[in-house]
Design a protein around this motif. Structure first.
Motif, mmCIF file in Angstrom:
data_model
loop_
_atom_site.group_PDB
_atom_site.id
_atom_site.type_symbol
_atom_site.label_atom_id
_atom_site.label_comp_id
_atom_site.label_asym_id
_atom_site.label_seq_id
_atom_site.Cartn_x
_atom_site.Cartn_y
_atom_site.Cartn_z
ATOM 1 N N ASP A 157 1.818 -29.570 -5.760
ATOM 2 C CA ASP A 157 0.653 -28.940 -5.316
ATOM 3 C C ASP A 157 0.848 -28.278 -4.121
ATOM 4 O O ASP A 157 0.751 -27.068 -3.621
ATOM 5 N N LYS A 161 1.361 -24.580 -2.524
ATOM 6 C CA LYS A 161 0.438 -24.033 -1.710
ATOM 7 C C LYS A 161 1.020 -23.228 -0.456
ATOM 8 O O LYS A 161 0.880 -22.365 0.096
ATOM 9 N N PRO A 188 5.270 -32.217 -11.018
ATOM 10 C CA PRO A 188 3.549 -32.472 -11.212
ATOM 11 C C PRO A 188 3.498 -34.000 -11.551
ATOM 12 O O PRO A 188 4.387 -34.458 -12.662
ATOM 13 N N ASP A 208 -0.870 -35.871 -0.974
ATOM 14 C CA ASP A 208 0.169 -34.840 -0.937
ATOM 15 C C ASP A 208 1.401 -35.087 -0.185
ATOM 16 O O ASP A 208 2.515 -34.101 -0.344
#
Length: 433
Positions: A157, A161, A188, A208
């Motif tokens: 993620d 981003k 993922p 993250d």
């Protein structure tokens, strides 16, 4: 023979469509309610790392001194010194030391504002131990741990981003006030529950940013929170020598003998610390559980979900009682027809079989509509503001279980009415005719 009974059942069901619809609805509503909650329980209680859960162990000891009065279970985490001592001993096939915190992250080259993200500080063995999948690159090495390397692994993620999903290995991130190099990007990955975390019933997504434990102590110094302390720390920004638990450990041991030896090692360590006066308790408060045992001890299925499952099961039982009544009324209304068939030579077994086939057809129809209601129920669960909402999907096993349960429930409900129908006395019915 089955085709013959099926044709008779279908004719009978078409003869009284309202009564048939009521029975199908009773089965469908009960199945829909129970399968919705059972599916959630099934998903929450599943093995988050199949194939390895039996060789991954979560050691616990109790460093608190003086001891607590309610001293039944040690803390889920350890103090820094104990965790580092056990980790540094290298007594397991693989071992990972962990702690989590939040940290400010930005990628200067992207021009995006800084982000506050979750940081997991761990060691090199974390990635192979927990079968973490990589999109690009890999994890860092044990040598990177030893030399406090400024490297990180980032989530799928975060890579999307910041870098639009491109291969960002080798690029730089600014983590707090330090530039670090990206060495890996995950695919993922969202184990459910987040079993490597010590908090119970944690169904949130992973951190993250993943960084070496040794370098994180320097990069994010002062930003690690003391989760539980039994003495007030002199400096809450430096917890390495504080009487607080905030670090935890995992060990991979590929045989029961190695697991027993490691448990003895942890117990011996606790006894040594007790003898030195640092611990109030020794091996009597040491625990070492594998993944599934640890999750069970932590109560991985929330209490409200278990309660809902019991209530839904009770509701299904009520629906079955209603179905029994409706089937009994339906079969006994056909006593004249059954009496004529018996007089013409049909056996009790044949009447019983026909009635059960009819109940089974009702169950199949109820299973279909119950499946639709289950899908609707799971959609409603996904709209709830709970961490496990994203899990609410019907897998193949539970899809099949929906129909098996519906047919089994209808057959169970049909046994008593079918027995009553098969015992109709032909002479009485013929006399009434």
């Amino acid at each position: 023979m089955f085709t013959y009974y099926l044709n008779l059942a279908l004719r009978s069901l078409k003869r009284n469509k309202v009564l048939t619809a009521l029975m199908v609805v009773a089965i469908a509503v009960g199945i829909g309610a129970s399968m919705t909650t059972l599916t959630v329980v099934h998903l929450l209680s599943g093995d988050p790392i199949p194939g390895k859960s039996s060789v991954l162990y979560f050691p616990q000891l109790d460093p608190e001194n003086p001891a607590r009065a309610d001293h039944a279970e040690p803390y889920a985490m350890m103090d820094y010194r104990s965790a580092v001592d056990l980790w540094s001993a290298h007594r397991a096939d693989r071992q990972a030391i962990l702690t989590s915190s939040s940290v400010k992250v930005r990628a200067a080259e992207t021009g995006r504002p800084p982000l506050m993200l979750g940081l997991l500080s761990t060691s090199a063995d974390f990635f192979p131990m927990f079968q973490v999948p990589f999109q690009y690159g890999s994890g860092w090495s044990a040598e990177d741990d030893a030399r406090h390397a400024r490297v990180v692994v980032i989530s799928h993620d975060l890579n999307d981003k910041l870098f639009g999903g491109a291969n960002s290995v080798g690029r730089s991130l600014r983590v707090r006030d330090t530039d670090v190099r990206i060495v890996g990007v995950l695919k993922p990955w969202r184990p459910t529950p987040l079993f490597y975390d010590p908090w119970p019933q944690n169904f949130s997504k992973t951190e993250d940013v993943f960084a070496p434990f040794t370098s994180s102590m320097e990069i994010n110094e002062g930003n690690f929170l003391p989760y539980t302390c039994w003495h007030v720390p002199e400096d809450t920004h430096h917890l390495q020598n504080a009487d607080c638990v905030w670090v935890w450990l995992w060990a991979e041991l590929d045989s029961p003998a190695k697991a027993a030896a490691y448990a003895r090692f942890v117990g011996d360590y606790a006894d040594q610390q007790k003898a030195s006066g640092r611990f109030a308790t020794g091996r009597e408060h040491v625990r070492m559980r594998d993944v599934m045992t640890m999750l069970t001890a932590r109560g991985m299925v929330p209490g409200d979900v278990r309660l809902q499952a019991w209530l839904a099961s009770a509701f299904l039982a009520i629906c079955l009682f209603n179905a029994v009544g409706l089937l009994l009324a339906k079969f006994l209304r056909r006593s004249g027809e059954i009496g004529v068939r018996r007089a013409l030579g049909a056996s009790r077994r044949a009447i019983f079989a026909q009635c059960l086939v009819e109940a089974g057809v009702i169950g199949l129809l109820g299973g279909f509509f119950g499946w639709l209601l289950t899908l609707a129920g799971l959609w409603l669960v996904r709209q709830q503001p709970v961490d496990y909402a994203h899990l609410a999907h019907l897998d193949t096993g539970m899809f099949l279980a929906t129909f098996v349960m519906a047919i089994a429930a209808s057959l169970l409900a049909g046994v008593i009415p079918a027995l009553r129908a098969s015992r109709v006395v032909p002479a009485w019915q013929l006399k009434a005719l």
